[in-house]
Design a protein around this motif. Structure first.
Motif, short mmCIF file in Angstrom:
data_model
loop_
_atom_site.label_atom_id
_atom_site.label_comp_id
_atom_site.label_asym_id
_atom_site.label_seq_id
_atom_site.Cartn_x
_atom_site.Cartn_y
_atom_site.Cartn_z
N PHE A 185 0.83 -1.21 0.00
CA PHE A 185 0.00 0.00 0.00
C PHE A 185 0.87 1.26 0.00
O PHE A 185 0.57 2.23 -0.68
CB PHE A 185 -0.93 -0.01 1.22
CG PHE A 185 -1.87 1.15 1.27
CD1 PHE A 185 -3.03 1.16 0.50
CD2 PHE A 185 -1.60 2.26 2.07
CE1 PHE A 185 -3.90 2.24 0.54
CE2 PHE A 185 -2.47 3.34 2.11
CZ PHE A 185 -3.61 3.33 1.34
N GLN A 186 1.95 1.21 0.76
CA GLN A 186 2.83 2.37 0.82
C GLN A 186 3.48 2.64 -0.53
O GLN A 186 3.64 3.79 -0.95
CB GLN A 186 3.91 2.13 1.89
CG GLN A 186 4.87 3.29 2.08
CD GLN A 186 5.88 3.02 3.19
OE1 GLN A 186 5.63 2.26 4.10
NE2 GLN A 186 7.05 3.63 3.08
N SER A 187 3.86 1.58 -1.25
CA SER A 187 4.50 1.75 -2.55
C SER A 187 3.56 2.33 -3.59
O SER A 187 4.00 2.96 -4.55
CB SER A 187 5.07 0.41 -3.03
OG SER A 187 4.03 -0.53 -3.21
N SER A 188 2.25 2.08 -3.42
CA SER A 188 1.27 2.61 -4.38
C SER A 188 0.62 3.90 -3.88
O SER A 188 -0.27 4.42 -4.54
CB SER A 188 0.18 1.57 -4.64
OG SER A 188 -0.58 1.32 -3.47
N SER A 189 1.07 4.42 -2.74
CA SER A 189 0.39 5.56 -2.13
C SER A 189 0.51 6.83 -2.97
O SER A 189 -0.41 7.66 -2.99
CB SER A 189 0.96 5.81 -0.72
OG SER A 189 2.34 6.09 -0.79
N ALA A 195 -4.69 10.00 -7.69
CA ALA A 195 -6.01 9.59 -8.17
C ALA A 195 -7.11 10.10 -7.25
O ALA A 195 -8.18 10.53 -7.71
CB ALA A 195 -6.08 8.07 -8.29
N GLN A 196 -6.88 10.07 -5.94
CA GLN A 196 -7.90 10.54 -5.00
C GLN A 196 -8.09 12.06 -5.07
O GLN A 196 -9.21 12.56 -4.93
CB GLN A 196 -7.51 10.12 -3.58
CG GLN A 196 -7.71 8.63 -3.33
CD GLN A 196 -7.23 8.20 -1.97
OE1 GLN A 196 -6.26 8.74 -1.44
NE2 GLN A 196 -7.90 7.22 -1.38
N ALA A 213 -12.92 8.72 -12.65
CA ALA A 213 -11.93 8.97 -11.59
C ALA A 213 -12.10 7.99 -10.43
O ALA A 213 -11.11 7.51 -9.86
CB ALA A 213 -12.07 10.41 -11.09
N ARG A 214 -13.35 7.69 -10.08
CA ARG A 214 -13.61 6.73 -9.02
C ARG A 214 -13.12 5.34 -9.39
O ARG A 214 -12.58 4.61 -8.56
CB ARG A 214 -15.11 6.71 -8.71
CG ARG A 214 -15.46 5.83 -7.50
CD ARG A 214 -16.90 5.98 -7.10
NE ARG A 214 -17.79 5.49 -8.13
CZ ARG A 214 -18.66 6.22 -8.80
NH1 ARG A 214 -18.74 7.53 -8.58
NH2 ARG A 214 -19.45 5.70 -9.72
N GLU A 215 -13.28 4.97 -10.66
CA GLU A 215 -12.81 3.67 -11.11
C GLU A 215 -11.28 3.58 -11.08
O GLU A 215 -10.73 2.52 -10.77
CB GLU A 215 -13.32 3.40 -12.53
CG GLU A 215 -12.82 2.12 -13.15
CD GLU A 215 -13.07 0.89 -12.31
OE1 GLU A 215 -12.24 -0.04 -12.35
OE2 GLU A 215 -14.09 0.85 -11.58
N ARG A 216 -10.59 4.69 -11.37
CA ARG A 216 -9.12 4.68 -11.28
C ARG A 216 -8.67 4.42 -9.85
O ARG A 216 -7.71 3.68 -9.62
CB ARG A 216 -8.55 6.01 -11.79
CG ARG A 216 -8.55 6.15 -13.30
CD ARG A 216 -7.65 7.31 -13.74
NE ARG A 216 -8.19 8.60 -13.33
CZ ARG A 216 -9.02 9.32 -14.07
NH1 ARG A 216 -9.42 8.89 -15.26
NH2 ARG A 216 -9.46 10.50 -13.64
#
Length: 364
Positions: A185-189, A195-196, A213-216
């Protein structure tokens, strides 16, 4: 999918109304008997397989059984809720044909729908028991549940191991092996943060741009969850292959995840890993024991002296009584193994049960 979602909500409304107005309880069997009337009143349901509609009633019945069991046990009940289109993501064929998947593995037959192109990511074996069609974001999956004869247990190794899980390392074994914590999770943060923020800048709830955007965001979460699941399967398989007895702490993961390290604990996913480990152990004829976690990191494995000061730092253990020094996680893993071995020695039965929980030390 939409018709099943509407039927689910209609059945839930029927149950609520019958109990509120007349004090009457409607069962899944009663609702399944009324399905011909539903088809007569709403012709669009004639195009849906009858067993799929019956499974909707069974799914609602399962929700109510879970609700009443939680009420009985004093837990937070959570009354069954109406499902929006985004919260109803699957339907099931309880008795599919054994020839549902074509011989070349390129198509699957769904009754009342027809042949659908399929990318079979791995071959399946055994008798097909159920066929579920599942939606995850913009992706669709066919989930086959198959009945197979029990396989031969893995070869015995006469090896036992204790594992101490953590957030610095995924786990450390009593043999001194360290499993890296990949911090998925940290690596994709960074990507997730971008995206958020993009999603937050689109306030119109039902706009196409917000939907994309929600789907991303959801896609990034799914990728991380799948990476974590694969890691757990791989590491559990390694442990099961090498050892006959695996001991770990019986942690209250849900409670720990409410503290200061909640993000790190959710990221490492101990609960899922323990569940996978126990499942694989049962299939392989091995044994997994969950021991009481209290004082395993503070107890000296040599002399048994237990004191908080023994753990000089996160990684260093030095006994204040006998002077024994060792890596703190390895010392804890050896304490976990010793506690599990004592439980095995005291147990009279020889059955190989999974995820056994011995009583805490010093309690009766």
């Amino acid at each position: 999918m939409i018709l099943c979602q509407r039927l689910y909500n209609g059945m839930l409304e029927e149950r609520k109304g019958a109990y509120t107005k007349a004090g009457k309880t409607i069962s899944a069997y009663d609702q399944m008997k009324s399905l011909p009337e539903v088809k007569e009143a709403l012709p669009e349901y004639l195009g849906v397989n009858a067993q799929v509609l019956q499974d909707v009633a069974k799914r609602l019945e399962k929700s109510f059984k879970g609700f009443f069991s939680r009420v009985k046990s004093g837990q937070k009940a959570g009354y069954p809720r109406f499902r929006s289109r985004d919260r109803y993501n699957s339907f099931t064929y309880p008795q599919p044909s054994q020839n549902s998947v074509t011989a070349d593995g390129k198509h699957i037959y769904l009754p009342k729908i027809g042949n659908v192109r399929l990318k079979l990511h791995r071959p399946f074996a055994g008798k097909i028991k159920t066929l579920a069609v599942k939606r995850e974001g913009t992706e669709w999956y066919a989930v086959l549940t198959c009945e197979m004869p029990r396989g031969e247990p893995l070869a015995q190794t006469s090896s036992s191991v204790g594992i101490d899980v953590g957030t610095t390392w995924f786990f450390v074994t009593s043999d001194g092996e360290y499993c890296k914590n990949h911090r998925l999770f940290q690596s994709s943060s960074k990507k997730l943060r971008v995206a958020q923020r993009s999603l937050a800048r689109k306030p119109k709830k039902h706009s196409n741009r917000r939907k994309k955007a929600r789907e991303r965001v959801a896609k990034l979460y799914r990728k991380t969850a799948r990476q974590r699941l694969q890691l757990h399967h791989e590491e559990a398989r390694k442990l099961i292959t090498k050892h006959d007895l695996i001991c770990h702490e019986d942690l209250n993961v849900k409670g720990l995840a409410q503290g200061n390290l909640s993000k790190q604990i959710h990221d490492v996913g101990w609960g899922q890993f323990f569940q996978i480990l126990s499942s694989k152990a049962e299939w392989a004829g091995k044994r997994v024991i969950a021991v009481d976690p209290r004082f395993t990191s503070q107890r000296c494995r040599v002399c048994g002296h237990t004191k908080r000061g023994n753990r000089a730092s996160q990684a260093h253990f030095k006994c204040l009584s006998c002077g024994h020094t060792e890596n703190a996680d390895v010392n804890a893993a050896k304490n976990i193994l010793a506690q599990g071995l004592r439980f095995v020695a005291q147990r009279i039965s020889t059955e190989t049960a999974c995820h056994e929980k011995p009583r805490p030390l010093g309690l009766g």
